[in-house]
Design a protein around this motif. Structure first.
Motif, PDB file in Angstrom:
ATOM      1  N   VAL A 231       0.771  -1.347   0.025  1.00 36.99           N
ATOM      2  CA  VAL A 231      -0.050   0.026   0.019  1.00 36.99           C
ATOM      3  C   VAL A 231       0.807   1.383   0.026  1.00 36.99           C
ATOM      4  CG1 VAL A 231      -1.858   1.284   1.321  1.00 36.99           C
ATOM      5  CG2 VAL A 231      -1.783  -1.184   1.238  1.00 36.99           C
ATOM      6  N   ASP A 232       0.572   2.031  -0.809  1.00 33.33           N
ATOM      7  CA  ASP A 232       1.285   3.342  -0.756  1.00 33.33           C
ATOM      8  C   ASP A 232       0.260   4.700  -0.422  1.00 33.33           C
ATOM      9  OD1 ASP A 232      -0.224   3.725  -3.040  1.00 33.33           O
ATOM     10  OD2 ASP A 232       1.476   3.644  -4.346  1.00 33.33           O
ATOM     11  N   TYR A 233       0.731   5.728  -0.232  1.00 32.15           N
ATOM     12  CA  TYR A 233       0.030   6.976   0.278  1.00 32.15           C
ATOM     13  C   TYR A 233      -1.267   7.355  -0.883  1.00 32.15           C
ATOM     14  CZ  TYR A 233       2.835   7.580   4.009  1.00 32.15           C
ATOM     15  OH  TYR A 233       3.598   7.384   5.258  1.00 32.15           O
ATOM     16  N   ALA A 234      -0.850   7.000  -2.187  1.00 30.76           N
ATOM     17  CA  ALA A 234      -1.813   7.413  -3.275  1.00 30.76           C
ATOM     18  C   ALA A 234      -2.958   6.320  -2.829  1.00 30.76           C
ATOM     19  CB  ALA A 234      -1.413   6.958  -4.465  1.00 30.76           C
ATOM     20  N   GLY A 235      -2.792   5.020  -2.697  1.00 31.22           N
ATOM     21  CA  GLY A 235      -3.936   4.195  -2.482  1.00 31.22           C
ATOM     22  C   GLY A 235      -4.814   4.624  -1.324  1.00 31.22           C
ATOM     23  N   ILE A 236      -3.991   5.157  -0.369  1.00 31.25           N
ATOM     24  CA  ILE A 236      -5.058   5.351   0.941  1.00 31.25           C
ATOM     25  C   ILE A 236      -5.616   6.643   0.482  1.00 31.25           C
ATOM     26  CG2 ILE A 236      -4.786   6.480   3.164  1.00 31.25           C
ATOM     27  CD1 ILE A 236      -2.658   4.583   3.909  1.00 31.25           C
ATOM     28  N   LEU A 237      -5.163   7.709  -0.185  1.00 33.78           N
ATOM     29  CA  LEU A 237      -5.866   8.973  -0.621  1.00 33.78           C
ATOM     30  C   LEU A 237      -6.955   8.463  -1.218  1.00 33.78           C
ATOM     31  CD1 LEU A 237      -3.504  11.765  -1.436  1.00 33.78           C
ATOM     32  CD2 LEU A 237      -5.244  11.852   0.181  1.00 33.78           C
ATOM     33  N   GLN A 238      -6.802   7.537  -2.352  1.00 37.22           N
ATOM     34  CA  GLN A 238      -7.801   7.198  -3.162  1.00 37.22           C
ATOM     35  C   GLN A 238      -9.031   6.401  -2.536  1.00 37.22           C
ATOM     36  OE1 GLN A 238      -8.053   3.668  -5.968  1.00 37.22           O
ATOM     37  NE2 GLN A 238      -6.964   5.189  -7.227  1.00 37.22           N
ATOM     38  N   CYS A 239      -8.848   5.748  -1.577  1.00 36.48           N
ATOM     39  CA  CYS A 239      -9.846   4.936  -0.832  1.00 36.48           C
ATOM     40  C   CYS A 239     -10.777   5.860   0.245  1.00 36.48           C
ATOM     41  CB  CYS A 239      -9.054   3.916  -0.055  1.00 36.48           C
ATOM     42  SG  CYS A 239      -8.866   2.445  -0.956  1.00 36.48           S
ATOM     43  N   LEU A 240      -9.961   6.765   0.726  1.00 38.92           N
ATOM     44  CA  LEU A 240     -10.599   7.537   1.701  1.00 38.92           C
ATOM     45  C   LEU A 240     -11.180   8.965   1.031  1.00 38.92           C
ATOM     46  CD1 LEU A 240      -7.693   7.796   4.555  1.00 38.92           C
ATOM     47  CD2 LEU A 240      -9.976   6.593   4.416  1.00 38.92           C
ATOM     48  N   GLY A 241     -10.940   9.045  -0.353  1.00 41.60           N
ATOM     49  CA  GLY A 241     -11.353  10.448  -0.885  1.00 41.60           C
ATOM     50  C   GLY A 241     -10.974  11.374  -0.207  1.00 41.60           C
ATOM     51  N   GLY A 242      -9.664  11.418   0.507  1.00 41.27           N
ATOM     52  CA  GLY A 242      -9.033  12.449   1.403  1.00 41.27           C
ATOM     53  C   GLY A 242      -8.315  13.482   0.743  1.00 41.27           C
ATOM     54  N   THR A 243      -7.700  14.410   1.519  1.00 37.20           N
ATOM     55  CA  THR A 243      -6.914  15.531   1.184  1.00 37.20           C
ATOM     56  C   THR A 243      -5.617  15.501   1.708  1.00 37.20           C
ATOM     57  OG1 THR A 243      -9.093  17.110   0.824  1.00 37.20           O
ATOM     58  CG2 THR A 243      -6.838  18.116   1.033  1.00 37.20           C
ATOM     59  N   LEU A 244      -4.593  15.664   1.039  1.00 36.84           N
ATOM     60  CA  LEU A 244      -3.132  15.693   1.407  1.00 36.84           C
ATOM     61  C   LEU A 244      -2.959  17.038   2.033  1.00 36.84           C
ATOM     62  CD1 LEU A 244      -0.466  13.904   1.763  1.00 36.84           C
ATOM     63  CD2 LEU A 244       0.108  14.962  -0.315  1.00 36.84           C
ATOM     64  N   VAL A 245      -2.780  17.067   3.492  1.00 34.82           N
ATOM     65  CA  VAL A 245      -2.340  18.463   4.054  1.00 34.82           C
ATOM     66  C   VAL A 245      -0.927  18.721   3.946  1.00 34.82           C
ATOM     67  CG1 VAL A 245      -2.575  19.604   6.361  1.00 34.82           C
ATOM     68  CG2 VAL A 245      -4.447  18.082   5.503  1.00 34.82           C
ATOM     69  N   CYS A 246      -0.222  17.766   4.311  1.00 33.09           N
ATOM     70  CA  CYS A 246       1.295  17.881   3.988  1.00 33.09           C
ATOM     71  C   CYS A 246       1.733  16.512   3.758  1.00 33.09           C
ATOM     72  CB  CYS A 246       1.967  18.580   5.194  1.00 33.09           C
ATOM     73  SG  CYS A 246       1.673  17.675   6.660  1.00 33.09           S
TER      74      CYS A 246
END
Length: 557
Positions: free
Chosen positions: A151-166
């Motif tokens: 798992v990478d951060y892109a995968g987590i962002l995609q699943c959560l539909g989240g926003t990268l703050v930093c």
């Protein structure tokens, strides 16, 4: 992230299958030119037709096509159903780096049982099924150790539909466990370890404590704002912060779906090529028992075969020209749907599943029939096409020297010559001369020239015919030709193979043969020459002057 679109992969839909207009095997000029011309007529009448051929173009036909600048028809060596005939071309696929969440969405949206896994260039790398996904959820116990999942951060962002703050590179792999910051701040150090991924709510002190411990990533749930001091601390420590809109429990479940598809896909895939025959595919499907099978061309996914579609594959639709006997038709004709027949030969016993259109006339060439069908339906014949049809009539009637030539052939040829702007005599001699050059032909090539199969009584007989200016050039190779006739009998299991060497200028035919019954030729044509061949003066037509005497001879024998 460049190159990592989460969209499913689609293969373009193809046009509807055409109706093929095709002549006999070992095609002659009439077979080729009539197929081209009849396809032109049917297209002008609004039907999707394509001319085709069932074998190699001979020298005479090549000369004719070159003179008029016409490309040879499409080559079809058989009509057996193939993978490309039963596959779905509009195929849903997924990339190996897409998440299990994306996989689940595709399965639900398209009601799929399995999905091929492809790289960006559509190279097939695996397949994943509903059972693979179900097995993953059954084995899922609590929060996941993500170190081995890829798992990478892109995968987590995609699943959560989240926003990268930093944070840094989204392609960076996650190395720790997933934890929930639910305890008091002073006791979190006993639960949370450096490099972990921590789910935390709107608790600034807990967020700062996690950063101080050295966690890899904070996931702030509930769509709460992140305090500026937390952002400053995270940037200093190199900690990722992701703001997610869901509650903590939902975020935990979604993170477990951020695992890439490549971790559960099967890489040992049973796949087929577009030209694999359905009969072979069925055996493989029975042996393996999967529901869907990828179809690949040069390693690229081009379609998917649903096991259920193999039951009744769509049959090719065929129009036969210049023949109507199964033994002369392209291989696999029994697998196709014959919709029309246009011919000038004897009826040969082909059966069809329903009534069809047949145009059958006792003339010297199929081209004569096709030309008159154009005029009858008020479809103009272009100059090039008129030249092709004229060439076909000249070829089949040997410049009207054959007894098969009729007044209708003469009349049609004159009309076509006027459209094409040609002299029948000059063009005819040039064409026949081009086709009579045998310098580059081997004995095997000679006996394969314009070969047609006939069932005469209980015997299967192959009769080839080659028209030449100088028959002696062929007769000099008699021993090699007889060996080639023997070889073709053995290979194709004919009872007899016959070669007719027809002299264009002297209007006579020399006959050579191999096979049984040994007395058949003598019964049909009388005594032969001392060298074992037969000289048949005035014989120009296989259809009218060779096959009928053989049929009578079989009856007498």
């Amino acid at each position: 992230m460049p190159g990592r679109s989460s969209k499913s992969i689609g293969v373009e839909n193809s046009l509807s299958k055409p109706i093929y207009v095709i002549g006999h095997r070992n095609p002659d000029t009439d077979s080729i030119c009539s197929a081209i011309a009849y396809a032109h007529l049917k297209t002008a009448l609004g039907e999707h037709t394509v001319p085709a051929r069932a074998g190699k173009i001979n020298a005479e036909t090549k000369y004719v096509l070159d003179v008029f600048g016409v490309q040879p028809p499409e080559l079809i060596l058989d009509l057996y159903p193939r993978a490309k005939d039963v596959m779905h071309e509009n195929t849903i696929a997924i990339h190996p780096w897409n998440t299990l969440r994306k996989l689940g969405q595709l399965i639900k949206e398209h009601n799929l049982k399995s999905i091929p896994v492809v790289e960006s260039d559509k190279s097939l790398v695996g397949i994943v099924t509903v059972s693979d996904l179900a097995e993953r959820y059954v084995n899922e116990l609590g929060m996941q150790d993500l170190r081995e999942t890829g798992v990478d951060y892109a995968g987590i962002l995609q699943c959560l539909g989240g926003t990268l703050v930093c944070g840094g590179e989204l392609s960076k792999r996650i190395e720790g466990h997933v934890k929930i910051a639910a305890s008091r701040t002073q006791t979190m150090a006993k639960v949370i370890q450096p490099d972990d991924i921590v789910l935390v709510g709107d608790r600034t002190s807990a967020q700062l404590a996690c950063i101080e411990i050295g966690v890899a990533c904070l996931i702030v749930t509930g769509d709460f704002a992140v305090a500026p001091e937390v952002v400053r601390a995270a940037r200093t420590a190199g900690t990722y912060i992701i703001k997610a809109p869901q509650d903590t429990y939902t975020c935990g479940r979604l993170i477990n779906q951020s695992i890439p598809v490549r971790k559960i896909m099967k890489t040992n895939v049973t796949s087929f090529k577009p030209d694999d025959m359905v009969s072979d595919i069925k055996n493989s499907i029975i042996r393996t028992g999967y529901r869907n099978y990828p179809v690949v061309q040069a390693g690229k996914l081009v379609g998917l075969i649903d096991r259920d579609r193999l039951i009744v594959p769509e049959r090719d639709q065929i129009i036969l020209v210049d023949h109507n006997e199964r033994s002369q038709a392209v291989d696999g004709i029994e697998e196709a749907k014959i919709v029309e027949i246009v011919d000038h030969h004897r009826l040969g016993g082909l059966e069809t599943s329903e009534p069809i259109f047949i145009r059958h006339e006792p003339v010297g060439s199929t081209a004569t029939i096709v030309a008159n069908m154009h005029w009858h339906r008020n479809v103009a014949i272009p100059q090039k096409l008129a030249g092709l049809l004229l060439a076909a009539i000249i070829s089949d009637t040997v410049l009207f020297k054959s007894p098969t030539a009729t007044a209708k052939d003469h009349d049609t040829a004159n009309k076509l010559a006027q459209i094409a702007g040609l002299s029948i005599q000059d063009f005819g001699m040039a064409m026949l001369k081009a086709g009579s050059v045998i310098d580059k032909l081997t004995p095997a090539d000679i006996v394969a020239t314009d070969l047609k199969e006939f069932q005469i009584g209980e015997y299967y007989v192959a009769i080839s015919q080659i028209s030449v200016m100088d028959p002696e050039s062929v007769l000099q190779q008699q021993s090699q030709i007889e060996a080639a006739l023997q070889a073709i009998c053995i290979k194709e299991q004919y009872n007899m193979a016959i070669l007719l060497v027809t002299g264009i200028l002297d209007e006579a035919t020399y006959l050579m043969f191999y096979g049984q019954p040994s007395g058949l030729i003598a019964t049909a044509f009388g005594p032969g020459r001392s060298d074992g061949s037969w000289f048949l003066p005035g014989v120009m037509s296989r259809k009218k002057q060779v096959v009928p005497p053989l049929i009578d001879a079989v009856r007498r024998l």
